[in-house]
Design a protein around this motif. Structure first.
Motif, PDB file in Angstrom:
ATOM      1  N   ARG A   7      65.473  39.339  82.641  1.00  0.00           N
ATOM      2  CA  ARG A   7      65.295  37.929  82.999  1.00  0.00           C
ATOM      3  C   ARG A   7      64.362  37.767  84.183  1.00  0.00           C
ATOM      4  O   ARG A   7      63.503  36.872  84.206  1.00  0.00           O
ATOM      5  N   PHE A   8      64.513  38.633  85.172  1.00  0.00           N
ATOM      6  CA  PHE A   8      63.666  38.558  86.360  1.00  0.00           C
ATOM      7  C   PHE A   8      62.205  38.794  85.991  1.00  0.00           C
ATOM      8  O   PHE A   8      61.306  38.058  86.415  1.00  0.00           O
ATOM      9  N   HIS A   9      61.964  39.811  85.172  1.00  0.00           N
ATOM     10  CA  HIS A   9      60.602  40.139  84.762  1.00  0.00           C
ATOM     11  C   HIS A   9      59.999  39.029  83.911  1.00  0.00           C
ATOM     12  O   HIS A   9      58.826  38.656  84.075  1.00  0.00           O
ATOM     13  N   ALA A  10      60.811  38.469  82.994  1.00  0.00           N
ATOM     14  CA  ALA A  10      60.311  37.395  82.135  1.00  0.00           C
ATOM     15  C   ALA A  10      59.955  36.155  82.946  1.00  0.00           C
ATOM     16  O   ALA A  10      58.965  35.471  82.657  1.00  0.00           O
ATOM     17  N   GLY A  11      60.757  35.834  83.986  1.00  0.00           N
ATOM     18  CA  GLY A  11      60.455  34.676  84.825  1.00  0.00           C
ATOM     19  C   GLY A  11      59.135  34.819  85.552  1.00  0.00           C
ATOM     20  O   GLY A  11      58.347  33.863  85.648  1.00  0.00           O
ATOM     21  N   HIS A  15      54.810  33.007  84.784  1.00  0.00           N
ATOM     22  CA  HIS A  15      53.871  32.442  85.751  1.00  0.00           C
ATOM     23  C   HIS A  15      52.658  33.352  85.961  1.00  0.00           C
ATOM     24  O   HIS A  15      51.889  33.163  86.900  1.00  0.00           O
ATOM     25  N   GLY A  16      52.505  34.369  85.109  1.00  0.00           N
ATOM     26  CA  GLY A  16      51.372  35.282  85.233  1.00  0.00           C
ATOM     27  C   GLY A  16      51.462  36.196  86.436  1.00  0.00           C
ATOM     28  O   GLY A  16      50.434  36.598  86.994  1.00  0.00           O
ATOM     29  N   LEU A  17      52.686  36.542  86.865  1.00  0.00           N
ATOM     30  CA  LEU A  17      52.875  37.354  88.059  1.00  0.00           C
ATOM     31  C   LEU A  17      53.656  38.616  87.740  1.00  0.00           C
ATOM     32  O   LEU A  17      54.331  38.708  86.719  1.00  0.00           O
ATOM     33  N   ALA A  18      53.545  39.575  88.642  1.00  0.00           N
ATOM     34  CA  ALA A  18      54.354  40.793  88.581  1.00  0.00           C
ATOM     35  C   ALA A  18      54.772  41.138  89.998  1.00  0.00           C
ATOM     36  O   ALA A  18      54.070  40.828  90.973  1.00  0.00           O
ATOM     37  N   CYS A  19      55.944  41.775  90.136  1.00  0.00           N
ATOM     38  CA  CYS A  19      56.531  42.039  91.454  1.00  0.00           C
ATOM     39  C   CYS A  19      56.173  43.434  91.933  1.00  0.00           C
ATOM     40  O   CYS A  19      56.258  44.407  91.180  1.00  0.00           O
ATOM     41  N   THR A  20      55.763  43.542  93.203  1.00  0.00           N
ATOM     42  CA  THR A  20      55.492  44.843  93.816  1.00  0.00           C
ATOM     43  C   THR A  20      56.436  45.137  94.979  1.00  0.00           C
ATOM     44  O   THR A  20      56.491  46.278  95.438  1.00  0.00           O
ATOM     45  N   GLU A  25      52.997  50.182  91.929  1.00  0.00           N
ATOM     46  CA  GLU A  25      52.625  49.541  90.675  1.00  0.00           C
ATOM     47  C   GLU A  25      53.580  48.390  90.378  1.00  0.00           C
ATOM     48  O   GLU A  25      54.734  48.412  90.811  1.00  0.00           O
ATOM     49  N   PRO A  26      53.131  47.362  89.643  1.00  0.00           N
ATOM     50  CA  PRO A  26      54.037  46.262  89.288  1.00  0.00           C
ATOM     51  C   PRO A  26      55.276  46.769  88.580  1.00  0.00           C
ATOM     52  O   PRO A  26      55.206  47.639  87.711  1.00  0.00           O
ATOM     53  N   LEU A  27      56.414  46.209  88.945  1.00  0.00           N
ATOM     54  CA  LEU A  27      57.691  46.659  88.389  1.00  0.00           C
ATOM     55  C   LEU A  27      57.877  46.152  86.961  1.00  0.00           C
ATOM     56  O   LEU A  27      57.622  44.981  86.667  1.00  0.00           O
ATOM     57  N   GLY A  81      49.650  39.232  87.222  1.00  0.00           N
ATOM     58  CA  GLY A  81      50.218  40.114  86.200  1.00  0.00           C
ATOM     59  C   GLY A  81      49.257  40.406  85.080  1.00  0.00           C
ATOM     60  O   GLY A  81      49.584  40.209  83.919  1.00  0.00           O
ATOM     61  N   ARG A  82      48.065  40.921  85.411  1.00  0.00           N
ATOM     62  CA  ARG A  82      47.084  41.204  84.364  1.00  0.00           C
ATOM     63  C   ARG A  82      47.608  42.227  83.368  1.00  0.00           C
ATOM     64  O   ARG A  82      47.321  42.182  82.185  1.00  0.00           O
ATOM     65  N   SER A  83      48.391  43.195  83.877  1.00  0.00           N
ATOM     66  CA  SER A  83      48.903  44.240  82.986  1.00  0.00           C
ATOM     67  C   SER A  83      49.942  43.703  82.014  1.00  0.00           C
ATOM     68  O   SER A  83      50.326  44.395  81.073  1.00  0.00           O
ATOM     69  N   LEU A  84      50.394  42.449  82.217  1.00  0.00           N
ATOM     70  CA  LEU A  84      51.425  41.901  81.339  1.00  0.00           C
ATOM     71  C   LEU A  84      50.831  41.105  80.193  1.00  0.00           C
ATOM     72  O   LEU A  84      51.544  40.649  79.324  1.00  0.00           O
ATOM     73  N   GLN A  85      49.486  40.910  80.188  1.00  0.00           N
ATOM     74  CA  GLN A  85      48.874  40.111  79.146  1.00  0.00           C
ATOM     75  C   GLN A  85      48.908  40.866  77.825  1.00  0.00           C
ATOM     76  O   GLN A  85      48.948  42.094  77.776  1.00  0.00           O
TER      77      GLN A  85
END
Length: 533
Positions: A260-264, A268-273, A295-297, A340-344
């Motif tokens: 859920r945290f990652h999906a939220g 918004h096009g973000l990733a957590c470091t 690296e983004p979590l 969050g480019r790596s999430l696209q």
């Protein structure tokens, strides 16, 4: 940035839990290879990546331990608390390494040298372990400085990094082993040689991963400083009733929270470091820790850090430091985010056939929906209710398939180059029966075909039937192959056990390939072990 590093932490933590004396050599193994060892073990010649048998031949008295991230995180909590006594803003990079902004604390203790000495002494007294401290611009350089107990002056990071070997880019969890190997093959053996390349050339040849490594080699930060402070709604909080007071319960909850945290953030096009983990206990105690990651979590990365932190809170050796009641509220805070480019969605991805084809948003969303559904099933039936299969090492077709609970790491336990003597030649059967099906194999004269201990077939298979069914003609066959490695040619300690691949006629010019197994203890017996597609 100041980094405090506890050398060989997995081995030190494992030995401490087992009550081994400090002077005994110890090593931690994963997939039968050394992943960490103590300085005493290195003195005997034990090295990372060494096989267990080779390590024990170098040091017969070596204490052997398995890899355990929870154990490492649990014991490291005492180190993080000791550092927190002297400095604010402590961030756990991974068990064994903490990072601290150096400016404020250094001024309080009369300079960086004074702070470094106090930190090492405090960790030694409070946690009972040795540590090394380094200071440099950026987390990567500060970590390498800690490995060498070096204080790098501001602006001198690139000069400090230049002579260091290129293998330093492959830090744990960085996943740059392939890139480092390629750079060595190209003749780039130091960070300075790699840093001297033009960034545009690096980008064209190595892509985004190479550009990030190039920035590190030049003494720059992991990513450009254009970071955004995430809006408050991206925090995720959850209340628990009854309170959580066991690590296994926390680990189960962490899986769903990580998703859920990652999906939220991804929405918004973000990733957590930098992940903040904050908890409130039933008696009102406030617990908190920040985890930093280069690296983004990923969802699994978030879940791992939540589980590790609960290990540290609930199982810390110092009982006075444990919370006095269970956790009733948990909040995950994205302290720092990046784009969050790596999430696209990727332009191409492998389909069910393994052929590259354009990916679609529907496929990605379907995968996410399936993952959420599996998590819901786990919530209803428990964490051990949903499994996925991993093709691992082994000799038998059924033995090679290992079931992993949904959300756990899908890692192979065997090395890719492991030698499995007696393994069935490729390809493996597509269907392997949990219960072998009785079969009958006859020659053209109607006699039962047998296989001798010398791996010789008494006659060519002509007809095969299963569970008393209609006999089917054999079109072709191959084998036999010995099952396992204990029985040798010329004798059979526990009976003859062989395999044969058979191609059967199936009517209307159709064919079916099957795997048969022959055993001879008191009486010859054939069984159907699997079918090929």
């Amino acid at each position: 940035m100041l980094v405090l590093w506890c050398p060989d932490w997995p081995a030190v933590a494992a030995a401490a839990v087992a009550g081994e004396p400090v002077g005994r050599p110890a090593a931690v193994f994963s997939a039968n290879r050394v992943v960490a060892c103590t300085a005493v073990a290195r003195g005997y010649g034990v090295r990372r990546g060494m096989r267990r048998r080779e390590a024990q031949s170098c040091c017969p008295e070596l204490a052997v331990f398995g890899e355990d991230d929870g154990r490492d995180a649990r014991l490291f909590e005492s180190v993080a608390r000791a550092v927190e006594e002297l400095a604010v803003g402590v961030e756990v990079v991974r068990p064994g390494i903490v990072a601290v902004p150096v400016d404020g604390a250094a001024g309080y203790f009369g300079g960086e040298h004074g702070l470094l000495e106090r930190l090492v002494d405090e960790v030694s007294v409070a946690a009972g372990v040795e540590s090394q401290v380094g200071v440099a611009d950026g987390l990567f350089a500060a970590t390498l400085a800690a490995h060498r107990s070096t204080l790098v002056e501001p602006g001198g990071t690139a000069e400090f990094l230049a002579p260091l070997p290129i293998r330093e880019l492959d830090q744990p969890e960085a996943g740059r082993a392939e890139l480092v190997t390629l750079l060595k093959q190209l003749g780039l053996h130091t960070l300075g040689a790699f840093a001297a390349l033009d960034e545009s050339d690096v980008s064209a040849r190595f892509g985004a991963e190479g550009v990030l490594a190039h920035r590190l080699a030049r003494g720059r930060s992991e990513r450009p400083p254009s970071r955004r402070r995430p809006p408050p709604e991206l925090s995720l909080a959850k209340a628990f009733d009854p309170p959580i007071d066991r690590v296994d319960a926390a680990a189960f909850v962490a899986k769903g929270l990580g998703e859920r945290f990652h999906a939220g953030l991804a929405a918004h096009g973000l990733a957590c470091t930098r992940l903040g983990i904050y908890a409130t206990t039933e008696t009102g105690e406030q617990l908190g820790r920040v985890w930093r990651c280069a690296e983004p979590l990923t969802p699994l990365g978030v879940a791992d850090r939540v589980r590790w932190q609960f290990e540290g809170w609930l199982k810390v050796r110092d009982t006075s430091a444990r919370p006095h009641s269970g956790v009733v509220r948990l909040r995950l805070e994205p302290e720092e985010t990046v784009e969050g480019r790596s999430l696209q969605l990727g332009l191409w991805q492998a389909g069910a056939t393994g052929v590259l084809r354009p990916s679609t948003e529907d496929e990605s969303l379907s995968g996410e929906r399936a993952g959420r559904a599996l998590v819901r099933v786990q919530g209803l039936l428990g964490p051990e209710s949903v499994f996925t299969a991993v093709l691992d090492g082994g000799r038998d077709p059924a033995e090679r398939v290992r079931l992993v609970p949904w959300g756990d790491r899908r890692e192979k336990s065997a090395q890719a180059d492991a030698n499995w003597a007696g393994r069935l030649p490729s390809p493996s059967p597509a269907t392997v029966f949990a219960r072998p099906v009785p079969a009958q194999v006859l020659d053209e004269n109607g006699r039962v075909v047998e296989i001798t201990a010398r791996r010789r077939v008494t006659a060519a298979p002509f007809l095969v039937s299963f569970e008393g069914g209609e006999p089917r003609e054999v079109i072709a066959w191959a084998g036999p192959w010995l099952v396992g490695v204990r029985a040798g040619a010329g004798h059979a300690r526990s009976g003859t056990r062989m395999r044969v691949q058979v191609l059967l006629a199936d009517g209307q010019d159709a064919e079916e390939a099957v795997l048969l197994r022959f055993e001879h203890h008191k009486n010859p017996m054939w069984t159907l072990e699997g079918k090929y597609d």
